[in-house]
Write a protein that holds these residues in place. Structure first.
Motif, PDB file in Angstrom:
ATOM      1  N   LEU A  51       0.836  -1.204   0.000  1.00 52.62           N
ATOM      2  CA  LEU A  51       0.000   0.000   0.000  1.00 52.62           C
ATOM      3  C   LEU A  51       0.868   1.249   0.000  1.00 52.62           C
ATOM      4  O   LEU A  51       0.588   2.211  -0.729  1.00 52.62           O
ATOM      5  N   GLY A  52       1.926   1.239   0.792  1.00 58.43           N
ATOM      6  CA  GLY A  52       2.839   2.383   0.824  1.00 58.43           C
ATOM      7  C   GLY A  52       3.459   2.651  -0.533  1.00 58.43           C
ATOM      8  O   GLY A  52       3.597   3.807  -0.952  1.00 58.43           O
ATOM      9  N   GLU A  53       3.812   1.592  -1.238  1.00 59.12           N
ATOM     10  CA  GLU A  53       4.380   1.767  -2.583  1.00 59.12           C
ATOM     11  C   GLU A  53       3.336   2.319  -3.543  1.00 59.12           C
ATOM     12  O   GLU A  53       3.626   3.210  -4.350  1.00 59.12           O
ATOM     13  N   GLU A  54       2.110   1.823  -3.464  1.00 63.63           N
ATOM     14  CA  GLU A  54       1.030   2.339  -4.314  1.00 63.63           C
ATOM     15  C   GLU A  54       0.796   3.824  -4.044  1.00 63.63           C
ATOM     16  O   GLU A  54       0.624   4.610  -4.984  1.00 63.63           O
ATOM     17  N   GLN A  55       0.769   4.196  -2.770  1.00 63.01           N
ATOM     18  CA  GLN A  55       0.558   5.600  -2.413  1.00 63.01           C
ATOM     19  C   GLN A  55       1.702   6.462  -2.934  1.00 63.01           C
ATOM     20  O   GLN A  55       1.472   7.557  -3.453  1.00 63.01           O
ATOM     21  N   HIS A  56       2.922   5.971  -2.822  1.00 59.84           N
ATOM     22  CA  HIS A  56       4.089   6.699  -3.320  1.00 59.84           C
ATOM     23  C   HIS A  56       3.976   6.912  -4.831  1.00 59.84           C
ATOM     24  O   HIS A  56       4.167   8.030  -5.325  1.00 59.84           O
ATOM     25  N   GLU A  57       3.650   5.845  -5.548  1.00 61.62           N
ATOM     26  CA  GLU A  57       3.543   5.941  -7.010  1.00 61.62           C
ATOM     27  C   GLU A  57       2.408   6.859  -7.443  1.00 61.62           C
ATOM     28  O   GLU A  57       2.482   7.486  -8.498  1.00 61.62           O
ATOM     29  N   ALA A  58       1.364   6.970  -6.600  1.00 63.96           N
ATOM     30  CA  ALA A  58       0.232   7.848  -6.904  1.00 63.96           C
ATOM     31  C   ALA A  58       0.528   9.297  -6.520  1.00 63.96           C
ATOM     32  O   ALA A  58      -0.292  10.180  -6.783  1.00 63.96           O
ATOM     33  N   GLY A  59       1.668   9.528  -5.888  1.00 60.49           N
ATOM     34  CA  GLY A  59       2.038  10.883  -5.515  1.00 60.49           C
ATOM     35  C   GLY A  59       1.570  11.308  -4.134  1.00 60.49           C
ATOM     36  O   GLY A  59       1.748  12.456  -3.741  1.00 60.49           O
ATOM     37  N   ASP A  60       0.970  10.394  -3.382  1.00 59.09           N
ATOM     38  CA  ASP A  60       0.500  10.707  -2.030  1.00 59.09           C
ATOM     39  C   ASP A  60       1.588  10.317  -1.034  1.00 59.09           C
ATOM     40  O   ASP A  60       1.492   9.330  -0.315  1.00 59.09           O
ATOM     41  N   HIS A  61       2.640  11.126  -1.007  1.00 61.19           N
ATOM     42  CA  HIS A  61       3.827  10.766  -0.244  1.00 61.19           C
ATOM     43  C   HIS A  61       3.615  10.837   1.265  1.00 61.19           C
ATOM     44  O   HIS A  61       4.189  10.029   1.997  1.00 61.19           O
ATOM     45  N   ALA A  62       2.790  11.761   1.719  1.00 63.10           N
ATOM     46  CA  ALA A  62       2.529  11.840   3.161  1.00 63.10           C
ATOM     47  C   ALA A  62       1.837  10.565   3.641  1.00 63.10           C
ATOM     48  O   ALA A  62       2.191  10.004   4.686  1.00 63.10           O
ATOM     49  N   ALA A  63       0.870  10.085   2.874  1.00 66.25           N
ATOM     50  CA  ALA A  63       0.179   8.838   3.235  1.00 66.25           C
ATOM     51  C   ALA A  63       1.138   7.662   3.151  1.00 66.25           C
ATOM     52  O   ALA A  63       1.110   6.761   3.995  1.00 66.25           O
ATOM     53  N   SER A  64       1.993   7.671   2.146  1.00 69.22           N
ATOM     54  CA  SER A  64       2.969   6.593   1.986  1.00 69.22           C
ATOM     55  C   SER A  64       3.913   6.530   3.178  1.00 69.22           C
ATOM     56  O   SER A  64       4.176   5.448   3.717  1.00 69.22           O
ATOM     57  N   VAL A  65       4.416   7.667   3.604  1.00 66.97           N
ATOM     58  CA  VAL A  65       5.322   7.712   4.753  1.00 66.97           C
ATOM     59  C   VAL A  65       4.622   7.160   5.993  1.00 66.97           C
ATOM     60  O   VAL A  65       5.197   6.372   6.746  1.00 66.97           O
ATOM     61  N   ALA A  66       3.367   7.541   6.196  1.00 68.77           N
ATOM     62  CA  ALA A  66       2.616   7.071   7.367  1.00 68.77           C
ATOM     63  C   ALA A  66       2.376   5.565   7.296  1.00 68.77           C
ATOM     64  O   ALA A  66       2.537   4.852   8.294  1.00 68.77           O
ATOM     65  N   THR A  67       2.000   5.068   6.140  1.00 70.26           N
ATOM     66  CA  THR A  67       1.745   3.636   5.964  1.00 70.26           C
ATOM     67  C   THR A  67       3.021   2.829   6.171  1.00 70.26           C
ATOM     68  O   THR A  67       3.021   1.807   6.875  1.00 70.26           O
ATOM     69  N   LEU A  68       4.106   3.291   5.564  1.00 71.76           N
ATOM     70  CA  LEU A  68       5.377   2.586   5.698  1.00 71.76           C
ATOM     71  C   LEU A  68       5.892   2.654   7.135  1.00 71.76           C
ATOM     72  O   LEU A  68       6.522   1.703   7.614  1.00 71.76           O
ATOM     73  N   ALA A  69       5.597   3.738   7.844  1.00 68.68           N
ATOM     74  CA  ALA A  69       6.003   3.851   9.253  1.00 68.68           C
ATOM     75  C   ALA A  69       5.308   2.784  10.094  1.00 68.68           C
ATOM     76  O   ALA A  69       5.909   2.221  11.014  1.00 68.68           O
ATOM     77  N   GLU A  70       4.063   2.508   9.769  1.00 70.41           N
ATOM     78  CA  GLU A  70       3.334   1.458  10.500  1.00 70.41           C
ATOM     79  C   GLU A  70       3.994   0.093  10.279  1.00 70.41           C
ATOM     80  O   GLU A  70       4.168  -0.691  11.215  1.00 70.41           O
ATOM     81  N   ALA A  71       4.382  -0.181   9.030  1.00 74.18           N
ATOM     82  CA  ALA A  71       5.077  -1.445   8.733  1.00 74.18           C
ATOM     83  C   ALA A  71       6.414  -1.504   9.462  1.00 74.18           C
ATOM     84  O   ALA A  71       6.777  -2.545  10.022  1.00 74.18           O
ATOM     85  N   LYS A  72       7.144  -0.392   9.467  1.00 77.19           N
ATOM     86  CA  LYS A  72       8.431  -0.356  10.152  1.00 77.19           C
ATOM     87  C   LYS A  72       8.260  -0.567  11.649  1.00 77.19           C
ATOM     88  O   LYS A  72       9.065  -1.275  12.278  1.00 77.19           O
ATOM     89  N   ASP A  73       7.217   0.001  12.224  1.00 76.36           N
ATOM     90  CA  ASP A  73       6.933  -0.214  13.659  1.00 76.36           C
ATOM     91  C   ASP A  73       6.700  -1.694  13.953  1.00 76.36           C
ATOM     92  O   ASP A  73       7.199  -2.214  14.953  1.00 76.36           O
ATOM     93  N   MET A  74       5.939  -2.340  13.098  1.00 75.22           N
ATOM     94  CA  MET A  74       5.670  -3.758  13.298  1.00 75.22           C
ATOM     95  C   MET A  74       6.953  -4.585  13.224  1.00 75.22           C
ATOM     96  O   MET A  74       7.077  -5.602  13.911  1.00 75.22           O
ATOM     97  N   LEU A  75       7.895  -4.137  12.409  1.00 77.89           N
ATOM     98  CA  LEU A  75       9.164  -4.849  12.255  1.00 77.89           C
ATOM     99  C   LEU A  75      10.190  -4.431  13.312  1.00 77.89           C
ATOM    100  O   LEU A  75      11.260  -5.026  13.408  1.00 77.89           O
ATOM    101  N   GLY A  76       9.880  -3.383  14.045  1.00 77.11           N
ATOM    102  CA  GLY A  76      10.797  -2.893  15.074  1.00 77.11           C
ATOM    103  C   GLY A  76      12.006  -2.174  14.532  1.00 77.11           C
ATOM    104  O   GLY A  76      13.094  -2.251  15.100  1.00 77.11           O
ATOM    105  N   ILE A  77      11.819  -1.483  13.391  1.00 78.39           N
ATOM    106  CA  ILE A  77      12.923  -0.727  12.800  1.00 78.39           C
ATOM    107  C   ILE A  77      12.552   0.750  12.740  1.00 78.39           C
ATOM    108  O   ILE A  77      11.390   1.119  12.854  1.00 78.39           O
ATOM    109  N   ASN A  78      13.589   1.582  12.537  1.00 79.66           N
ATOM    110  CA  ASN A  78      13.360   3.041  12.448  1.00 79.66           C
ATOM    111  C   ASN A  78      13.133   3.462  11.033  1.00 79.66           C
ATOM    112  O   ASN A  78      13.603   3.191  10.106  1.00 79.66           O
TER     113      ASN A  78
END
Length: 78
Positions: A51-78
Protein backbone atom coordinates in the motif's frame (compact mmCIF):
# COMPACT_ATOMS: atom_id res chain seq x y z
CA UNK A 1 -0.43 35.03 5.01
CA UNK A 2 -0.16 32.03 7.34
CA UNK A 3 -1.67 29.81 4.68
CA UNK A 4 0.79 31.01 2.08
CA UNK A 5 3.69 30.16 4.38
CA UNK A 6 2.20 26.73 5.09
CA UNK A 7 1.71 25.99 1.40
CA UNK A 8 5.23 27.13 0.62
CA UNK A 9 6.76 24.96 3.33
CA UNK A 10 4.76 21.91 2.25
CA UNK A 11 5.75 22.46 -1.37
CA UNK A 12 9.40 22.65 -0.44
CA UNK A 13 9.15 19.60 1.83
CA UNK A 14 7.41 17.40 -0.75
CA UNK A 15 10.59 16.30 -2.57
CA UNK A 16 12.19 15.29 0.73
CA UNK A 17 9.15 13.26 1.71
CA UNK A 18 9.00 11.66 -1.74
CA UNK A 19 12.62 10.56 -1.41
CA UNK A 20 11.97 8.99 1.97
CA UNK A 21 9.49 6.44 0.62
CA UNK A 22 11.97 4.34 -1.41
CA UNK A 23 14.42 4.31 1.51
CA UNK A 24 11.67 3.13 3.85
CA UNK A 25 10.62 0.41 1.40
CA UNK A 26 14.22 -0.83 1.20
CA UNK A 27 14.50 -0.93 4.98
CA UNK A 28 11.23 -2.88 5.20
CA UNK A 29 12.34 -5.35 2.51
CA UNK A 30 15.61 -6.03 4.33
CA UNK A 31 13.94 -6.36 7.73
CA UNK A 32 11.29 -8.79 6.42
CA UNK A 33 14.03 -11.28 5.57
CA UNK A 34 15.16 -11.41 9.20
CA UNK A 35 11.84 -10.79 10.98
CA UNK A 36 10.39 -13.16 13.55
CA UNK A 37 6.73 -12.35 13.04
CA UNK A 38 3.68 -14.55 12.97
CA UNK A 39 2.20 -15.35 9.58
CA UNK A 40 -0.62 -12.86 10.23
CA UNK A 41 1.81 -10.12 11.22
CA UNK A 42 4.01 -10.77 8.19
CA UNK A 43 0.95 -10.65 5.94
CA UNK A 44 -0.01 -7.28 7.45
CA UNK A 45 3.53 -5.92 6.97
CA UNK A 46 3.49 -7.03 3.32
CA UNK A 47 0.09 -5.40 2.80
CA UNK A 48 1.29 -2.14 4.36
CA UNK A 49 4.47 -2.23 2.29
CA UNK A 50 2.49 -2.73 -0.93
CA UNK A 51 0.00 0.00 0.00
CA UNK A 52 2.84 2.38 0.82
CA UNK A 53 4.38 1.77 -2.58
CA UNK A 54 1.03 2.34 -4.31
CA UNK A 55 0.56 5.60 -2.41
CA UNK A 56 4.09 6.70 -3.32
CA UNK A 57 3.54 5.94 -7.01
CA UNK A 58 0.23 7.85 -6.90
CA UNK A 59 2.04 10.88 -5.52
CA UNK A 60 0.50 10.71 -2.03
CA UNK A 61 3.83 10.77 -0.24
CA UNK A 62 2.53 11.84 3.16
CA UNK A 63 0.18 8.84 3.24
CA UNK A 64 2.97 6.59 1.99
CA UNK A 65 5.32 7.71 4.75
CA UNK A 66 2.62 7.07 7.37
CA UNK A 67 1.74 3.64 5.96
CA UNK A 68 5.38 2.59 5.70
CA UNK A 69 6.00 3.85 9.25
CA UNK A 70 3.33 1.46 10.50
CA UNK A 71 5.08 -1.45 8.73
CA UNK A 72 8.43 -0.36 10.15
CA UNK A 73 6.93 -0.21 13.66
CA UNK A 74 5.67 -3.76 13.30
CA UNK A 75 9.16 -4.85 12.25
CA UNK A 76 10.80 -2.89 15.07
CA UNK A 77 12.92 -0.73 12.80
CA UNK A 78 13.36 3.04 12.45
Amino acid sequence: MKYLALIASLTLAAPAIAGQCPMDMSKIDAAMEEASLSDAEMTKVKELRALGEEQHEAGDHAASVATLAEAKDMLGIN
